[in-house]
Design a protein around this motif. Structure first.
Motif, mmCIF file in Angstrom:
data_model
loop_
_atom_site.group_PDB
_atom_site.id
_atom_site.type_symbol
_atom_site.label_atom_id
_atom_site.label_comp_id
_atom_site.label_asym_id
_atom_site.label_seq_id
_atom_site.Cartn_x
_atom_site.Cartn_y
_atom_site.Cartn_z
ATOM 1 N N GLN A 138 0.882 -1.067 0.080
ATOM 2 C CA GLN A 138 0.107 0.015 -0.055
ATOM 3 C C GLN A 138 0.803 1.270 -0.053
ATOM 4 O OE1 GLN A 138 -2.792 -0.163 3.446
ATOM 5 N NE2 GLN A 138 -3.881 -1.798 2.089
ATOM 6 N N MET A 139 1.995 1.259 0.680
ATOM 7 C CA MET A 139 2.804 2.447 0.939
ATOM 8 C C MET A 139 3.893 2.621 -0.484
ATOM 9 S SD MET A 139 3.534 2.995 5.099
ATOM 10 C CE MET A 139 4.137 4.739 4.827
ATOM 11 N N ARG A 140 3.620 1.829 -1.165
ATOM 12 C CA ARG A 140 4.765 1.928 -2.304
ATOM 13 C C ARG A 140 4.508 2.893 -3.472
ATOM 14 N NH1 ARG A 140 5.200 -3.458 -5.870
ATOM 15 N NH2 ARG A 140 6.418 -2.170 -7.044
ATOM 16 N N GLU A 141 3.130 3.547 -3.368
ATOM 17 C CA GLU A 141 2.636 4.818 -4.132
ATOM 18 C C GLU A 141 3.203 5.959 -3.642
ATOM 19 O OE1 GLU A 141 -1.531 5.815 -3.994
ATOM 20 O OE2 GLU A 141 -1.661 3.770 -3.295
ATOM 21 N N LEU A 142 3.594 6.060 -2.386
ATOM 22 C CA LEU A 142 4.095 7.207 -1.855
ATOM 23 C C LEU A 142 5.431 7.806 -2.416
ATOM 24 C CD1 LEU A 142 2.968 6.867 1.990
ATOM 25 C CD2 LEU A 142 1.770 8.044 0.068
ATOM 26 N N TYR A 213 2.499 13.119 -1.986
ATOM 27 C CA TYR A 213 3.004 14.313 -2.670
ATOM 28 C C TYR A 213 1.624 14.627 -3.619
ATOM 29 C CZ TYR A 213 3.440 10.756 -6.778
ATOM 30 O OH TYR A 213 3.115 9.630 -7.391
ATOM 31 N N THR A 214 0.682 14.174 -3.547
ATOM 32 C CA THR A 214 -0.573 14.542 -4.217
ATOM 33 C C THR A 214 -1.765 14.577 -2.867
ATOM 34 O OG1 THR A 214 -1.314 12.278 -4.632
ATOM 35 C CG2 THR A 214 -0.226 13.347 -6.305
ATOM 36 N N TYR A 215 -2.558 15.574 -3.347
ATOM 37 C CA TYR A 215 -3.782 15.611 -2.291
ATOM 38 C C TYR A 215 -4.657 14.278 -2.372
ATOM 39 C CZ TYR A 215 -2.874 20.603 -1.567
ATOM 40 O OH TYR A 215 -2.437 21.815 -1.369
ATOM 41 N N ASP A 216 -4.712 13.497 -3.357
ATOM 42 C CA ASP A 216 -5.385 12.422 -3.513
ATOM 43 C C ASP A 216 -4.972 11.289 -2.272
ATOM 44 O OD1 ASP A 216 -7.164 10.302 -4.580
ATOM 45 O OD2 ASP A 216 -5.561 9.276 -5.052
ATOM 46 N N GLN A 217 -3.333 11.260 -2.218
ATOM 47 C CA GLN A 217 -2.833 10.304 -1.356
ATOM 48 C C GLN A 217 -2.716 10.928 0.141
ATOM 49 O OE1 GLN A 217 1.175 10.219 -2.649
ATOM 50 N NE2 GLN A 217 0.882 8.758 -4.122
ATOM 51 N N LEU A 218 -3.001 12.352 0.134
ATOM 52 C CA LEU A 218 -3.234 12.763 1.509
ATOM 53 C C LEU A 218 -4.537 12.635 2.036
ATOM 54 C CD1 LEU A 218 -1.929 14.758 3.613
ATOM 55 C CD2 LEU A 218 -3.041 16.747 2.473
ATOM 56 N N GLU A 287 6.503 7.863 14.514
ATOM 57 C CA GLU A 287 7.294 8.648 13.356
ATOM 58 C C GLU A 287 6.748 8.828 11.959
ATOM 59 O OE1 GLU A 287 9.051 11.438 14.283
ATOM 60 O OE2 GLU A 287 8.522 10.911 16.660
ATOM 61 N N ILE A 288 6.592 7.434 11.672
ATOM 62 C CA ILE A 288 6.127 6.966 10.149
ATOM 63 C C ILE A 288 4.422 7.602 10.341
ATOM 64 C CG2 ILE A 288 5.140 5.323 8.326
ATOM 65 C CD1 ILE A 288 7.784 3.844 9.331
ATOM 66 N N TRP A 289 3.827 7.213 11.322
ATOM 67 C CA TRP A 289 2.428 7.511 11.245
ATOM 68 C C TRP A 289 2.318 9.046 11.209
ATOM 69 C CZ3 TRP A 289 -1.311 9.945 14.412
ATOM 70 C CH2 TRP A 289 -2.725 9.642 14.350
ATOM 71 N N LYS A 290 3.177 9.661 11.841
ATOM 72 C CA LYS A 290 3.204 11.413 12.062
ATOM 73 C C LYS A 290 3.426 11.957 10.650
ATOM 74 C CE LYS A 290 5.140 12.015 15.536
ATOM 75 N NZ LYS A 290 5.814 12.861 16.822
ATOM 76 N N ARG A 291 4.796 11.554 10.162
ATOM 77 C CA ARG A 291 5.466 12.293 9.054
ATOM 78 C C ARG A 291 5.084 11.886 7.552
ATOM 79 N NH1 ARG A 291 11.823 12.471 11.202
ATOM 80 N NH2 ARG A 291 11.177 13.766 13.041
ATOM 81 N N SER A 292 4.638 10.464 7.631
ATOM 82 C CA SER A 292 4.564 9.970 5.952
ATOM 83 C C SER A 292 3.402 10.483 5.205
ATOM 84 C CB SER A 292 4.741 8.516 6.175
ATOM 85 O OG SER A 292 5.888 8.098 6.637
ATOM 86 N N TYR A 293 2.454 11.058 6.408
ATOM 87 C CA TYR A 293 1.015 11.463 5.644
ATOM 88 C C TYR A 293 0.788 12.986 5.618
ATOM 89 C CZ TYR A 293 0.395 6.553 5.847
ATOM 90 O OH TYR A 293 0.753 5.093 5.588
ATOM 91 N N LYS A 294 1.954 13.575 5.435
ATOM 92 C CA LYS A 294 1.818 15.043 5.151
ATOM 93 C C LYS A 294 2.654 15.512 3.834
ATOM 94 C CE LYS A 294 2.133 16.077 10.064
ATOM 95 N NZ LYS A 294 2.976 16.722 11.161
ATOM 96 N N LEU A 295 2.100 16.606 3.110
ATOM 97 C CA LEU A 295 2.586 16.878 2.095
ATOM 98 C C LEU A 295 3.872 17.536 2.094
ATOM 99 C CD1 LEU A 295 -0.437 18.636 0.120
ATOM 100 C CD2 LEU A 295 0.623 16.418 -0.409
ATOM 101 N N LYS A 296 4.978 17.011 1.060
ATOM 102 C CA LYS A 296 6.521 17.471 1.149
ATOM 103 C C LYS A 296 6.627 18.594 0.080
ATOM 104 C CE LYS A 296 7.618 14.943 4.880
ATOM 105 N NZ LYS A 296 8.123 15.608 6.148
#
Length: 296
Positions: A138-142, A213-218, A287-296
């Protein structure tokens, strides 16, 4: 006096009973201090980039930048199912721990306690393997970010991983050369543990450098349910490692194969690192739960 003798006897029993659980804490504390001191030593001569001359508003801008840098917002979307399933696993683990301590205190039911402990370990580790694989997919698309400030977490994670490898390797060797009806389940539990920790470490090293990196993923937050479940599931596995696996009487087959002194040395070297691995994995997943699901 008689009161002093009773008091000292009570304290000695308390220390003897608590020492197996407190001993790993000293090693974990030393490991954390070593990692932090290494990072301090590495960054001690680095100059802060981006500094300018004495501007009139430099102090104010620096204050605002630091305040914004340390401002965190928590979005709990797409984490509910993983949270409740993780809590279910944690509750079942606590129930199994209670049954384990009740059964192992009686010589007639000690074999049942060991069987129950191996079944719950095998079940939790198997579910965790499936969760890690689904999370990887599931996280490969990030988006993958090559550079990040997570060096200390990676160092501690890999050092702690060696403890799980040492413990499971000796368990597999001992179980392989003494295979019978009583040792087949601990053997497969060790194999599953080895697979689970390897996949989980690879998952954390990869996921810690991914971000939306997209609003859809966010909005969809792919893989967050799996990260939430793994976070709580590792708390349950930490409890299993601390209160069940670290007990010498929970491994009679390995005690007979290696001997008391050899198995004591093996467990005292590897088990604190294995316990620390479960604890540190929860920190990395948080840390992954907090950081990976924000737009960079």
């Amino acid at each position: 006096s008689i009161y002093d003798c009773r008091r000292s006897d009570m304290m000695s029993r308390l220390v003897d009973n608590a020492s197996p659980f407190l001993f790993p804490c000293t090693i974990e504390y030393s490991l954390l201090c070593s990692g932090v001191l290494y990072v301090i030593w590495k960054n001690i001569n680095k100059s802060q980039s981006g500094q300018t001359g004495n501007c009139g508003d430099s102090d104010i801008s620096t204050f605002v930048a630091r305040k914004a840098r340390h401002h965190y917002s928590v979005d709990c979307a797409h984490a509910t199912r993983g949270l409740f399933m993780g809590i279910l696993v944690l509750v079942l683990t606590i129930i199994s721990l209670i049954l384990f301590f009740v059964l192992i205190s009686n010589e007639n039911t000690k074999s049942v306690a060991i069987l129950e402990a191996n079944i719950i370990e095998l079940s939790v580790y198997s579910v965790a393997i499936i969760t890690v694989v689904i999370g990887m997919v599931q996280m490969r698309e990030l988006e993958f970010v090559e550079h990040g400030d997570i060096e200390l977490d990676n160092i501690l994670l890999l050092i702690a991983q060696t403890g799980t490898y040492i413990y499971t390797s000796f368990t597999i060797i001992g179980g392989n050369f003494s295979l019978d009806s009583h040792s087949i389940l601990p053997f497969f539990t060790a194999v599953i543990t080895l697979i689970q920790t390897t996949l989980q470490t690879l998952f954390i090293l990869n996921a810690s450098r991914r971000c939306c990196y997209t609003y859809d993923q966010l909005n969809r937050k792919p893989g967050r349910e799996m990260v939430t479940f793994l976070l709580i599931c590792n708390l349950a596995m930490w409890a299993i490692s601390t209160f069940e696996t670290s007990r010498a009487d929970a491994h009679p087959t390995l005690l007979n194969y290696y001997g008391v002194w050899a198995w004591t040395i093996i467990s005292h070297v590897s088990m604190p690192l294995a316990i620390f691995y479960r604890f540190h994995v929860t920190v990395c997943l948080c840390e992954i739960w907090k950081r990976s699901y924000k737009l960079k």
